[in-house]
Every structure is written in structure tokens, then in C-alpha cells.
Design a protein around this motif. Structure first.
Motif, PDB file in Angstrom:
ATOM      1  N   ILE A 155       5.678  -3.897  -8.388  1.00 23.73           N
ATOM      2  CA  ILE A 155       5.535  -3.445  -6.831  1.00 23.73           C
ATOM      3  C   ILE A 155       5.064  -5.007  -6.661  1.00 23.73           C
ATOM      4  O   ILE A 155       4.339  -5.909  -7.413  1.00 23.73           O
ATOM      5  N   SER A 156       6.044  -5.847  -5.805  1.00 21.32           N
ATOM      6  CA  SER A 156       5.809  -6.919  -5.511  1.00 21.32           C
ATOM      7  C   SER A 156       4.754  -7.298  -4.342  1.00 21.32           C
ATOM      8  O   SER A 156       4.699  -6.036  -3.966  1.00 21.32           O
ATOM      9  N   LEU A 157       4.445  -8.164  -3.549  1.00 25.39           N
ATOM     10  CA  LEU A 157       4.064  -8.317  -2.255  1.00 25.39           C
ATOM     11  C   LEU A 157       4.981  -7.424  -1.844  1.00 25.39           C
ATOM     12  O   LEU A 157       4.795  -6.984  -0.171  1.00 25.39           O
ATOM     13  N   HIS A 159       6.937  -5.248  -1.590  1.00 25.08           N
ATOM     14  CA  HIS A 159       7.047  -4.400  -1.825  1.00 25.08           C
ATOM     15  C   HIS A 159       5.917  -2.842  -1.357  1.00 25.08           C
ATOM     16  O   HIS A 159       6.190  -2.169  -1.255  1.00 25.08           O
ATOM     17  N   GLU A 160       4.750  -3.782  -0.468  1.00 20.90           N
ATOM     18  CA  GLU A 160       3.275  -3.026  -0.091  1.00 20.90           C
ATOM     19  C   GLU A 160       3.444  -2.599   1.065  1.00 20.90           C
ATOM     20  O   GLU A 160       5.049  -2.755   2.150  1.00 20.90           O
ATOM     21  N   ALA A 161       2.732  -1.780   1.164  1.00 20.46           N
ATOM     22  CA  ALA A 161       2.894  -1.126   2.532  1.00 20.46           C
ATOM     23  C   ALA A 161       2.223  -1.824   3.470  1.00 20.46           C
ATOM     24  O   ALA A 161       2.019  -3.422   3.278  1.00 20.46           O
ATOM     25  N   PRO A 184       4.012   1.927  -1.067  1.00 13.24           N
ATOM     26  CA  PRO A 184       4.496   1.204  -1.742  1.00 13.24           C
ATOM     27  C   PRO A 184       6.056   1.688  -2.283  1.00 13.24           C
ATOM     28  O   PRO A 184       6.267   2.356  -2.167  1.00 13.24           O
ATOM     29  N   ARG A 197       4.618  -8.884   8.274  1.00 14.99           N
ATOM     30  CA  ARG A 197       3.495  -7.294   7.857  1.00 14.99           C
ATOM     31  C   ARG A 197       2.065  -7.386   9.196  1.00 14.99           C
ATOM     32  O   ARG A 197       1.790  -8.177   9.908  1.00 14.99           O
TER      33      ARG A 197
END
Length: 234
Positions: A155-157, A159-161, A184, A197
Motif C-alpha cells: 500500500i502506498s500513500l 492507495h490509502e483510505a 486502502p 484527500r
């Protein structure tokens, strides 16, 4: 008449063939002229060399000035968007550096009132909330089945929730889709261009995520965006 001796004739002949002597004043005068010519040439050379450097420097400063104007215009754009939704307020920070073209398009649509009254037409728990005036996305069920297979990927930045994005498919203004991730998602970059975001209102996103849906992930009660507010700061 007395005869001139041969020895005297020889000396007289040599004296007549000897070139005339150049005076000291003449030598000094010629040297002065040469020095003046050399000085003039050196001064001219320095003048044109300095002029060339000045022109290059001016050109570079003009480019720098253009870059400064472009940067100032970029950073004059609003950096935050507040979505007033049917469940509450969601504050989004925009990635002006990471996705400038998408951010420009998003802000332009905000100013035109494109998102006012936009419905959340699909809500997929533990995946994404989808908003848009067009519902022709297709493959929603396929998305959810694929994501279960990719849960173990790194998981990269991005790809986060609580990431905000839009589809990578080229669309017109009416088809602009708004995605808010609720978990994610490792394969997110394959589908979306992330341009922001959620930094405030995560609880509102989760409340929308919990609404009842039919088997095609469509909310059974109307959910959507009431209006949008652009802000420089929060």
C-alpha cells in the motif's frame, strides 16, 4: 681637376647606399598609434562580450519571471474544497502539484456548479463512494471481486483510505466522476487519478458508506452533494 682616389670612391658609394636613419620621435609616434589601435580593439571586444552576457542574463531572468508567474498562478488556486453532503461536511485537500491538470478541471467544474446536487450513485462498503451525474461506469461488481484478490499488495500513500480521485477514462464535463475511497486499495492507480484527500469529515464519509444499498450498490435513499465551497485555507 684633382682625381678622386679609388678608396674614397668606395667609401662614398657605401654612404650613398646606406638607408636613411629613422628618428626617435618617429618610432615613438608609430608605437603610440599601434597602442591606440590595440586599446580600441580590446575595448570593442570587451563591449560586445559584456553585451552578449547581458542579453543572455536578461533572457534567463525573463524565463525565471515567467516561471514565477506560473507558480504564483498555481498557488493562487484554492487548495481546499468543502463538500456539503446529505450527511454533513467533507473537507478535501487538493494535490495541486501531483495532479495539476485534474485539479484545474475539478476547480473549473466547481465554479460552474457542476457538483451542486450531484448524487452518490454507488456506495461500495470497504471500497469507494462514487458520485456523478452519469451512472454508466460498468463493471462495479467486477471491481469489488478484483479488490479482494489484491488486498495483500503493498500500500502506498495514494492507495490509502479517504483518497479523492476521478476515473482515468477520458470523459466530457458531464461524465466527471468523483470517487472517495473508504479503505486502502492497492490497485487504485489502475483505475483512478488521485487528486486530493479527505482531511476532515472522515466520519461523514463512513456514515455515507453505511447507507443501505441494493444488490447493484445503489443507495436505496437519495445521497449526494448539496453544494461545494472553495477555500484557500482551512
Amino acid at each position: 681637376m684633382a682625381r678622386i682616389k679609388p678608396q674614397a670612391l668606395l667609401i662614398q658609394s657605401k654612404m650613398q647606399k646606406r638607408p636613411p636613419r629613422i628618428g626617435v620621435v618617429t618610432i615613438l609616434f608609430c608605437s603610440l598609434i599601434v597602442l591606440l589601435i590595440l586599446s580600441s580593439l580590446i575595448a570593442t571586444s570587451r563591449h560586445w562580450s559584456q553585451r552578449s552576457r547581458d542579453q543572455i542574463g536578461t533572457g534567463l531572468s525573463n524565463y525565471e519571471h515567467v516561471d514565477e508567474i506560473a507558480d504564483s498562478k498555481k498557488y493562487d488556486l484554492p487548495g481546499y474544497v468543502v463538500l456539503n453532503t446529505s450527511k454533513g461536511y467533507i473537507t478535501i485537500e487538493l494535490f495541486k502539484d501531483g495532479s495539476p491538470e485534474t485539479v484545474d478541471k475539478f476547480l473549473d467544474l466547481c465554479q460552474k456548479g457542476h457538483f451542486k446536487g450531484m448524487p452518490f450513485h454507488h456506495v461500495i462498503k470497504n471500497y469507494v463512494i462514487l458520485g456523478g451525474h452519469s451512472q454508466e461506469l460498468g463493471g462495479i461488481e467486477d471491481w469489488t471481486s478484483k479488490t479482494k484478490l489484491h488486498r495483500r499488495l503493498p500500500i502506498s500513500l495514494k492507495h490509502e483510505a479517504f483518497m479523492v480521485g476521478t476515473t482515468k477514462i477520458k470523459e466530457d464535463g458531464k461524465a466527471f466522476q468523483l470517487f472517495i475511497t473508504t479503505a486502502p486499495i492497492p490497485d487504485l492507480n489502475e483505475k483512478l487519478t488521485v487528486f486530493g484527500r479527505v482531511i476532515k469529515g472522515e466520519d461523514v464519509v463512513q456514515e455515507i458508506e453505511e447507507v443501505d444499498t441494493d444488490r447493484h450498490y445503489r443507495p436505496t435513499s437519495p445521497e449526494g452533494i448539496i453544494n461545494v465551497t472553495l477555500r484557500q485555507e482551512i
